[in-house]
Scaffold this active site. Structure first.
Site, short mmCIF file in Angstrom:
data_model
loop_
_atom_site.label_atom_id
_atom_site.label_comp_id
_atom_site.label_asym_id
_atom_site.label_seq_id
_atom_site.Cartn_x
_atom_site.Cartn_y
_atom_site.Cartn_z
N GLN A 42 34.03 -8.88 -8.70
CA GLN A 42 32.44 -8.96 -8.62
C GLN A 42 31.84 -10.05 -8.16
O GLN A 42 32.26 -11.40 -8.73
CB GLN A 42 31.62 -8.52 -9.89
CG GLN A 42 30.24 -8.33 -9.77
CD GLN A 42 29.54 -8.32 -11.30
OE1 GLN A 42 28.58 -9.02 -11.47
NE2 GLN A 42 30.10 -7.77 -12.18
N ASN A 74 26.81 -8.35 -7.43
CA ASN A 74 25.84 -8.20 -8.65
C ASN A 74 24.57 -8.06 -8.04
O ASN A 74 24.08 -8.81 -7.28
CB ASN A 74 26.15 -9.65 -9.20
CG ASN A 74 25.32 -9.50 -10.63
OD1 ASN A 74 24.13 -9.81 -10.69
ND2 ASN A 74 25.97 -9.10 -11.82
N ASP A 75 23.99 -6.91 -8.69
CA ASP A 75 22.40 -6.81 -8.43
C ASP A 75 21.99 -6.20 -6.95
O ASP A 75 21.08 -5.34 -6.57
CB ASP A 75 21.78 -8.08 -8.86
CG ASP A 75 21.27 -8.44 -9.97
OD1 ASP A 75 22.06 -7.94 -10.89
OD2 ASP A 75 21.08 -9.40 -10.21
N THR A 141 28.10 -19.30 -20.08
CA THR A 141 27.99 -19.01 -18.63
C THR A 141 26.76 -18.20 -18.07
O THR A 141 26.33 -18.38 -16.89
CB THR A 141 29.37 -18.13 -18.26
OG1 THR A 141 30.40 -18.74 -18.60
CG2 THR A 141 29.43 -17.82 -16.72
N VAL A 201 34.44 -14.63 -16.42
CA VAL A 201 34.17 -15.48 -15.51
C VAL A 201 34.90 -16.89 -15.64
O VAL A 201 35.75 -17.27 -14.66
CB VAL A 201 32.52 -15.88 -15.41
CG1 VAL A 201 32.16 -16.91 -14.47
CG2 VAL A 201 31.84 -14.55 -15.43
N MET A 285 47.53 -23.44 -53.21
CA MET A 285 45.83 -23.03 -53.12
C MET A 285 45.64 -24.37 -52.27
O MET A 285 45.42 -25.58 -52.52
CB MET A 285 45.18 -23.47 -54.67
CG MET A 285 46.07 -22.96 -55.59
SD MET A 285 46.44 -21.13 -55.56
CE MET A 285 44.94 -20.30 -56.14
N LYS A 361 39.88 -6.21 -49.60
CA LYS A 361 39.87 -5.46 -50.90
C LYS A 361 38.41 -6.08 -51.39
O LYS A 361 38.16 -7.09 -51.42
CB LYS A 361 40.89 -6.13 -51.62
CG LYS A 361 40.65 -5.86 -52.92
CD LYS A 361 41.40 -6.77 -53.87
CE LYS A 361 40.43 -8.18 -54.29
NZ LYS A 361 39.46 -7.49 -55.24
N CYS A 444 39.72 -11.18 -58.20
CA CYS A 444 40.19 -12.10 -57.17
C CYS A 444 41.90 -12.13 -57.07
O CYS A 444 42.48 -12.21 -56.10
CB CYS A 444 39.83 -13.38 -57.14
SG CYS A 444 37.99 -13.56 -57.29
N1 3NM Z 1 27.52 -10.91 -18.36
P1 3NM Z 1 32.35 -15.96 -19.30
S1 3NM Z 1 28.15 -12.19 -20.25
C1 3NM Z 1 28.21 -12.18 -16.24
O1 3NM Z 1 27.02 -9.94 -21.65
C2 3NM Z 1 28.07 -12.07 -17.58
O2 3NM Z 1 26.52 -9.10 -19.76
C3 3NM Z 1 27.54 -10.98 -19.34
O3 3NM Z 1 31.05 -15.32 -18.61
C4 3NM Z 1 27.00 -9.80 -20.27
O4 3NM Z 1 33.54 -15.06 -19.19
C5 3NM Z 1 28.56 -12.86 -18.70
O5 3NM Z 1 32.45 -17.27 -18.80
C6 3NM Z 1 29.32 -14.39 -18.52
O6 3NM Z 1 32.15 -16.02 -20.77
C7 3NM Z 1 30.58 -14.40 -19.06
MG MG Z 2 22.38 -8.66 -13.40
#
Ligand code: 3NM
Ligand code: MG
Length: 518
Positions: A42, A74-75, A141, A201, A285, A361, A444
């Site tokens: 993408q 994208n978009d 990101t 990404v 522990m 548990k 516990c």
């Molecule tokens: N979309 P990385 S999170 C492009 O949640 C994108 O829809 C997302 O980046 C969503 O792999 C994201 O570096 C970034 O964490 C993911």
């Molecule tokens: Mg978007």
């Protein structure tokens, strides 16, 4: 390429910002990633002008075509149309699916970002080819992520896709990398329905060597995580078969003397160590997580008991769980007081998201607090259920089974009758004595006992857990019935005696005690 045949297993989303791409060239990164095994690309660029977008998309499409991998934009439906690539990916704030479909036609691939069940439902009904489920884990990101849904959130979406028999493909996104890809793929599985892949990404674009990074990820998404090796969620038992295994499991603990690594609360340290010794384990522990890696290498099990949780303690639990998961060694989680306070509710959530927990548990309300819908239940003390709840047998056995199914593990609800399930079979244990509820730490210490059993007998954690319950609760009955035991105070030392006696009797072949199992 027919769009039904697209392989979504390693889905690369590009990023052109210097913070992630660095000084690398986007086309070179994508080509290297394709060489490494990326199966879908993408092109995501939120900043460039239309002309530049089209120019780069054209170059990328020439590259992806060489590898017979689809390119999605994208978009920007307009950009996808200009370069005649395979499709688009649209977010919830972008153009609608219907509009995109109208422009691109039936043969185009259209994916939609979803982070709630409603959005998923809408995308499926609207004719999306695949959904990008996110955000799994917090990620730097994307700066406008709305919901962090965790592995459980992904799993709920897969439950939905499975129950609605949907053909819509799915990938998940949000901080997926080499350290968690295998776990995410495996643990999110719902009713045999798995994700079709993961979208990343930075794990590839920010990598120094994108080809090696892609190669590594491509391998990891097809490899079950270390902790999955002994999971037998499909096993169906009859009660008698489990009972037959109990002596073998108790003997295995005696012979192997497995390490029981307790990260437990201040109240029970001493008695838990004594219980571990007398069921035949070797207790340690150790609350400092830096030790966990070395300890996990010794072949034992970890008990995480959040009875006296602190911020520092929580970070230690999370690290230790990771270390045991990586070593493929079992983890027993005791969510003490999970529903009692906001701190414990959020700690529970983080622990549940931290990795694989072989056994969970707790008492009724603690287990309910671990279920996806139960997080808002208010629990009073650590020893009482939420006010006004009257769990009946069907509800309790349903709750253990559902949680065990969801997490592919073993779940125990303790009470007058204990319920244990691996998601298929629900096993009820009616043993025990009221004195167990009159002294601190006995709940516990059951976690500690179970840890010894699953460490010594990892091939069957359901049977190992039942063996732990029977060993423990029948010892309590035998102790309470002794003439020298006159109440909870004299009960505790007698209980340690009986734990020891049951083990030694079992090792010598005397199974009279087990006749009390009910
Ligand atoms: N979309 P990385 S999170 C492009 O949640 C994108 O829809 C997302 O980046 C969503 O792999 C994201 O570096 C970034 O964490 C993911
Ligand atoms: Mg978007």
């Amino acid at each position: 390429m027919r769009k039904q045949d697209v392989d979504y297993s390693l889905y690369l989303v590009t990023d052109s910002t210097p913070a992630i791409l660095g000084t690398k060239d986007i086309c070179q990164v994508v080509e290297a990633a394709l060489k490494g095994g990326v199966t879908c690309v993408q092109y995501r660029d939120k900043k460039s002008e239309t002309g530049a977008l089209i120019g780069t998309a054209r170059k990328l499409h020439a590259i992806t075509k060489k590898y017979h991998v689809p390119l999605l934009i994208n978009d920007r439906v307009d950009v996808a149309m200009a370069v005649e690539c395979e499709g688009v990916h649209i977010g919830q704030d972008d153009m609608t699916l219907a509009t995109a479909r109208k422009s691109l036609g039936q043969d185009a691939i259209i994916g939609v970002t979803v982070s709630t069940l409603e959005e998923l439902d809408t995308a499926c009904r609207g004719g999306a080819d695949y959904v990008g489920i996110g955000t799994v884990f917090a990620t730097p990101t994307k700066d406008d992520t709305k919901h962090i849904i965790g592995i459980e959130g992904v799993q709920q979406m897969l439950f939905y896709l499975s129950s609605s028999r949907s053909k819509v493909k799915s990938v998940c996104i949000g901080s997926i990398n080499a350290a968690n890809a295998s776990q995410v793929m495996w643990q999110s599985m719902a009713k045999q329905k798995t994700l079709d892949g993961v979208a990343v990404v930075s794990a590839i674009v920010a990598a120094e060597d994108p080809e090696a990074a892609a190669k590594d990820l491509a391998r990891l998404i097809k490899t079950p995580p270390g902790f999955a090796k002994h999971v037998k969620a499909e096993e169906q038992y009859r009660s008698a078969e489990i009972l037959e295994l109990v002596p073998e499991i108790i003997r295995a603990v005696h012979e192997k003397k497995p390490l029981s690594h307790n990260m437990t609360n201040l109240v029970v340290q001493n008695v838990a160590a004594n219980v571990a010794l007398n069921v035949g384990a070797s207790p340690i522990m150790a609350n400092y997580a830096e030790e966990a890696k070395d300890l996990a290498g010794l072949g034992g099990a970890l008990v995480v008991n959040m009875g006296t949780v602190t911020p520092e303690g929580l970070e230690n639990y999370l690290k230790a769980i990771k270390a045991y998961n990586e070593a493929g060694q079992p983890v027993v989680y005791d969510p003490v007081g999970a529903g009692a306070t906001e701190v414990r509710r959020s700690a529970t959530k983080r622990i549940l998201g931290a990795g694989y927990l072989d056994v969970i548990k707790g008492n009724q309300s603690e287990i309910v607090s671990c279920t996806p819908g139960g997080a808002r239940l208010q629990q009073r003390g650590v020893d009482s259920g939420p006010p006004g709840t009257d769990y009946d047998v069907a509800k309790l056995s349903g709750a253990v089974r559902d949680l065990a199914t969801l997490r592919k593990n073993v779940v125990v609800i303790t009470g007058t009758t204990d319920y244990v399930s691996n998601g298929k079979t629900v096993y009820a244990v009616g043993n025990g004595h009221e004195y167990l509820g009159m002294v601190t730490g006995t709940g516990c210490c059951l976690g500690t006992t179970v840890s010894a059993m699953v460490a010594a007998y990892p091939q069957d954690k359901l049977a190992a857990t039942v063996a732990g319950l029977l060993h423990y609760e029948i010892a309590a009955e035998l102790a309470a019935e002794r003439d020298d035991v006159r109440g909870p105070g004299t009960f505790v030392p007698a209980f340690l005696d009986e734990l020891y006696h049951i083990r030694m009797a079992t090792v010598q072949g005397d199974l009279a005690w087990l006749k009390r199992a009910n």
